[in-house]
Write a protein that holds these residues in place. Sequence first.
Motif, PDB file in Angstrom:
ATOM      1  N   ALA A 205       0.960  -1.318   0.033  1.00 22.43           N
ATOM      2  CA  ALA A 205      -0.061   0.237   0.044  1.00 22.43           C
ATOM      3  C   ALA A 205       0.866   1.223  -0.042  1.00 22.43           C
ATOM      4  O   ALA A 205       0.644   2.387  -0.679  1.00 22.43           O
ATOM      5  N   GLN A 206       2.071   1.296   1.026  1.00 19.15           N
ATOM      6  CA  GLN A 206       2.707   2.702   0.903  1.00 19.15           C
ATOM      7  C   GLN A 206       3.930   2.818  -0.051  1.00 19.15           C
ATOM      8  O   GLN A 206       4.192   3.888  -0.458  1.00 19.15           O
ATOM      9  N   PHE A 207       4.060   1.455  -0.271  1.00 22.25           N
ATOM     10  CA  PHE A 207       5.532   1.632  -1.315  1.00 22.25           C
ATOM     11  C   PHE A 207       5.228   1.183  -2.612  1.00 22.25           C
ATOM     12  O   PHE A 207       6.055   1.065  -3.616  1.00 22.25           O
ATOM     13  N   GLY A 208       3.957   0.650  -3.079  1.00 19.76           N
ATOM     14  CA  GLY A 208       3.803   0.412  -4.393  1.00 19.76           C
ATOM     15  C   GLY A 208       4.147  -0.980  -4.857  1.00 19.76           C
ATOM     16  O   GLY A 208       4.734  -0.948  -6.104  1.00 19.76           O
ATOM     17  N   LEU A 209       4.487  -1.877  -3.996  1.00 19.17           N
ATOM     18  CA  LEU A 209       5.185  -3.268  -4.469  1.00 19.17           C
ATOM     19  C   LEU A 209       3.986  -3.994  -5.292  1.00 19.17           C
ATOM     20  O   LEU A 209       3.029  -3.835  -4.917  1.00 19.17           O
ATOM     21  N   SER A 210       4.226  -4.573  -6.232  1.00 19.17           N
ATOM     22  CA  SER A 210       3.204  -5.435  -6.854  1.00 19.17           C
ATOM     23  C   SER A 210       2.863  -6.612  -6.236  1.00 19.17           C
ATOM     24  O   SER A 210       3.788  -7.032  -5.234  1.00 19.17           O
ATOM     25  N   ALA A 211       2.059  -7.499  -6.296  1.00 17.14           N
ATOM     26  CA  ALA A 211       1.592  -8.604  -5.609  1.00 17.14           C
ATOM     27  C   ALA A 211       2.892  -9.719  -5.712  1.00 17.14           C
ATOM     28  O   ALA A 211       3.102 -10.333  -4.902  1.00 17.14           O
ATOM     29  N   ALA A 212       3.221 -10.007  -6.983  1.00 12.71           N
ATOM     30  CA  ALA A 212       4.356 -10.812  -7.391  1.00 12.71           C
ATOM     31  C   ALA A 212       5.578 -10.300  -6.622  1.00 12.71           C
ATOM     32  O   ALA A 212       6.357 -11.155  -5.978  1.00 12.71           O
ATOM     33  N   GLU A 213       6.054  -9.000  -6.637  1.00 13.39           N
ATOM     34  CA  GLU A 213       7.033  -8.760  -5.980  1.00 13.39           C
ATOM     35  C   GLU A 213       6.921  -8.909  -4.463  1.00 13.39           C
ATOM     36  O   GLU A 213       7.950  -9.293  -3.783  1.00 13.39           O
ATOM     37  N   GLY A 214       5.738  -8.681  -3.849  1.00 15.64           N
ATOM     38  CA  GLY A 214       5.230  -8.985  -2.529  1.00 15.64           C
ATOM     39  C   GLY A 214       5.535 -10.298  -2.173  1.00 15.64           C
ATOM     40  O   GLY A 214       6.137 -10.773  -1.124  1.00 15.64           O
ATOM     41  N   LEU A 215       5.116 -11.307  -2.857  1.00 17.51           N
ATOM     42  CA  LEU A 215       5.041 -12.809  -2.553  1.00 17.51           C
ATOM     43  C   LEU A 215       6.720 -13.171  -2.596  1.00 17.51           C
ATOM     44  O   LEU A 215       7.101 -13.546  -1.505  1.00 17.51           O
ATOM     45  N   ALA A 216       7.503 -12.368  -3.385  1.00 16.63           N
ATOM     46  CA  ALA A 216       9.007 -12.739  -3.513  1.00 16.63           C
ATOM     47  C   ALA A 216       9.756 -12.176  -2.269  1.00 16.63           C
ATOM     48  O   ALA A 216      10.648 -12.539  -1.629  1.00 16.63           O
ATOM     49  N   ALA A 217       9.233 -10.944  -1.958  1.00 17.49           N
ATOM     50  CA  ALA A 217       9.725 -10.252  -0.953  1.00 17.49           C
ATOM     51  C   ALA A 217       9.570 -10.983   0.609  1.00 17.49           C
ATOM     52  O   ALA A 217      10.432 -10.575   1.346  1.00 17.49           O
ATOM     53  N   VAL A 218       8.955 -11.771   0.609  1.00 19.62           N
ATOM     54  CA  VAL A 218       8.613 -12.346   1.904  1.00 19.62           C
ATOM     55  C   VAL A 218       9.061 -13.846   1.917  1.00 19.62           C
ATOM     56  O   VAL A 218       8.930 -14.552   2.649  1.00 19.62           O
ATOM     57  N   THR A 219       9.487 -14.220   0.692  1.00 17.16           N
ATOM     58  CA  THR A 219       9.693 -15.630   0.592  1.00 17.16           C
ATOM     59  C   THR A 219      11.268 -15.666   0.114  1.00 17.16           C
ATOM     60  O   THR A 219      12.182 -15.799   0.682  1.00 17.16           O
ATOM     61  N   ARG A 220      11.367 -15.663  -1.300  1.00 17.21           N
ATOM     62  CA  ARG A 220      12.585 -16.003  -1.933  1.00 17.21           C
ATOM     63  C   ARG A 220      13.910 -14.862  -1.703  1.00 17.21           C
ATOM     64  O   ARG A 220      14.934 -15.299  -1.128  1.00 17.21           O
ATOM     65  N   GLU A 221      13.173 -13.565  -1.753  1.00 18.35           N
ATOM     66  CA  GLU A 221      14.305 -12.524  -1.458  1.00 18.35           C
ATOM     67  C   GLU A 221      14.658 -12.211  -0.046  1.00 18.35           C
ATOM     68  O   GLU A 221      15.700 -11.998   0.609  1.00 18.35           O
ATOM     69  N   ALA A 222      13.750 -12.670   0.862  1.00 22.57           N
ATOM     70  CA  ALA A 222      13.835 -12.679   2.292  1.00 22.57           C
ATOM     71  C   ALA A 222      15.008 -13.810   2.731  1.00 22.57           C
ATOM     72  O   ALA A 222      15.921 -13.554   3.426  1.00 22.57           O
ATOM     73  N   ALA A 223      14.799 -14.912   1.843  1.00 20.31           N
ATOM     74  CA  ALA A 223      15.761 -16.061   2.118  1.00 20.31           C
ATOM     75  C   ALA A 223      17.257 -15.502   1.655  1.00 20.31           C
ATOM     76  O   ALA A 223      18.122 -15.540   2.404  1.00 20.31           O
ATOM     77  N   ARG A 224      17.229 -14.872   0.753  1.00 20.34           N
ATOM     78  CA  ARG A 224      18.549 -14.334   0.077  1.00 20.34           C
ATOM     79  C   ARG A 224      19.051 -13.301   1.132  1.00 20.34           C
ATOM     80  O   ARG A 224      20.412 -13.275   1.234  1.00 20.34           O
ATOM     81  N   ALA A 225      18.326 -12.447   1.454  1.00 22.36           N
ATOM     82  CA  ALA A 225      18.565 -11.611   2.557  1.00 22.36           C
ATOM     83  C   ALA A 225      19.496 -12.196   3.829  1.00 22.36           C
ATOM     84  O   ALA A 225      20.246 -11.533   4.428  1.00 22.36           O
ATOM     85  N   LEU A 226      19.069 -13.587   3.977  1.00 26.12           N
ATOM     86  CA  LEU A 226      19.792 -14.201   5.104  1.00 26.12           C
ATOM     87  C   LEU A 226      20.935 -14.993   4.722  1.00 26.12           C
ATOM     88  O   LEU A 226      21.426 -15.861   5.608  1.00 26.12           O
ATOM     89  N   GLY A 227      20.968 -14.961   3.249  1.00 30.67           N
ATOM     90  CA  GLY A 227      22.081 -16.056   3.007  1.00 30.67           C
ATOM     91  C   GLY A 227      21.642 -17.574   2.961  1.00 30.67           C
ATOM     92  O   GLY A 227      22.368 -18.410   2.916  1.00 30.67           O
ATOM     93  N   LEU A 228      20.229 -17.582   2.794  1.00 33.11           N
ATOM     94  CA  LEU A 228      19.726 -19.177   3.275  1.00 33.11           C
ATOM     95  C   LEU A 228      18.875 -19.612   1.783  1.00 33.11           C
ATOM     96  O   LEU A 228      18.101 -20.437   1.839  1.00 33.11           O
ATOM     97  N   LEU A 229      19.258 -19.039   0.557  1.00 34.64           N
ATOM     98  CA  LEU A 229      18.335 -19.250  -0.461  1.00 34.64           C
ATOM     99  C   LEU A 229      18.272 -20.558  -1.100  1.00 34.64           C
ATOM    100  O   LEU A 229      17.664 -21.328  -1.826  1.00 34.64           O
ATOM    101  N   ASP A 230      19.780 -21.164  -0.882  1.00 36.39           N
ATOM    102  CA  ASP A 230      19.958 -22.509  -1.165  1.00 36.39           C
ATOM    103  C   ASP A 230      18.898 -23.568  -0.390  1.00 36.39           C
ATOM    104  O   ASP A 230      18.748 -24.548  -0.803  1.00 36.39           O
ATOM    105  N   SER A 231      18.558 -23.342   0.717  1.00 37.70           N
ATOM    106  CA  SER A 231      17.751 -24.042   1.429  1.00 37.70           C
ATOM    107  C   SER A 231      16.097 -23.860   1.790  1.00 37.70           C
ATOM    108  O   SER A 231      15.612 -24.436   2.205  1.00 37.70           O
ATOM    109  N   ARG A 232      16.005 -22.579   1.514  1.00 33.98           N
ATOM    110  CA  ARG A 232      14.443 -22.013   1.774  1.00 33.98           C
ATOM    111  C   ARG A 232      14.218 -20.969   0.878  1.00 33.98           C
ATOM    112  O   ARG A 232      14.709 -20.610  -0.145  1.00 33.98           O
ATOM    113  N   GLY A 233      12.734 -20.315   0.687  1.00 37.46           N
ATOM    114  CA  GLY A 233      12.450 -19.486   0.009  1.00 37.46           C
ATOM    115  C   GLY A 233      11.734 -19.632  -1.048  1.00 37.46           C
ATOM    116  O   GLY A 233      10.905 -18.629  -1.655  1.00 37.46           O
TER     117      GLY A 233
END
Length: 417
Positions: free
Chosen positions: A337-365
Amino acid sequence: MWDELWVDVRLATAVAGGDAFGLIERGALGVLGDALAWVGPAASLPAAPQQLARRVTSAEGRLATPGLIDCHTHLIFGGDRALDFDLRAQGQTYAAIAAAGGGIRSTVAHTRGASAAALAEAALPRARALLASGVTTLEVKSGYGLDVASELKMLEAARLVGEALDVEVVPTLLALHALPAEFANDRAGYVDLVTRELIPAAAAAGLARAVDVFCETIAFTREECARALAAARAHGLAVKVHADQLSDGGGAALAAEFGALSADHLEYTPESGIAALAASGTVAVLLPGAFLMLGETQRPPVAALRRHGVPLAVATDLNPGTSPCTSLPLALALARAQFGLSAAEGLAAVTREAARALGLLDSRGTLEAGKRADFCLWDLAHPRELGYWLGDARCRTVVRGGRRRADAGERRPLSAR
Ligand code: DI6
Ligand code: FE
């Protein structure tokens, strides 16, 4: 033979490259131990369900997403800061409250006064709320201890929460968060303590995977932060930066310089900082709860981040001062709502990209064979409804490490076939 096969499930895999959500309409998920053994369209299963798994479970047509990952929380703290919030409502600023001895330092006093067990106990309801909102992995920062023993105590409390709830807690040493009162006239002395004692001690105890710093006019300078990040690197720890939240302090460029996993907040990051993040592969973590609760008006430069191809994650920033938010889907709704993320960006933002932000993309996300069997079943007709509902996120079932979890507040048992 798999342990469990989930059928009658629609999958939003969050795998990059396909359609925006990685949708598989009539999907199936095979689970073996704590891992996903098979993910795909049910029609492609190699045999009849009963021949493939000991147990076949119908998801009754629900939508499955990867388990959500909250990649930025300050879950552990003593006391609360409801008074600060009320003072802000009456016109005082975050910086003025901090300068007057409220703010982070008041949380420090409460945190220093509590044992690791008491801190963990106080954090459990908050952690349970996060898990019920669909979170299956969470990062937890220290930063309210501000001396060696109290910072390590906070990290120990984070470990205790993970153990109590059987959830992966990724611990981060927030080494430079605020200057403790006893070092008010000796900034360099505090940075020395952090680089020479605190970071080595946390690394030696295996209590932190990354070091974070608050690079801001009311916190620490770019040079002070650089010293801490260099020490982190020397001790083999990853780095993260609270960057450009309230002003452009060169935080994003600093994060990029140290190859940070993430740079977080970014409201005031200039184009040069964004280009640097893109070059270093650093994830931009957006924290809309703090933006909302501080009444900020300067939005993070989402369009420019997108244009430069910087990966976007969203987190709760759960903390007593600026973001008392215990629902990641709510944070996602705020970001959309505030930053204008698309729904698809949003799903990635709390799964795949959040895993990347923790260095855990190989096992999660993402939902992919070989990754951990962490997923949520939602009462949602389409993944674009994730981060659309404000409040009840409609997470109905959470599977963590292959097992269905009661702590996620499952509303109605699913029938076994
Ligand atoms: N930025 C934040 O939003 C939190 N810490 C930080 O560096 C706020 C922490 C607090 O006010 O207690
Ligand atoms: Fe934060």
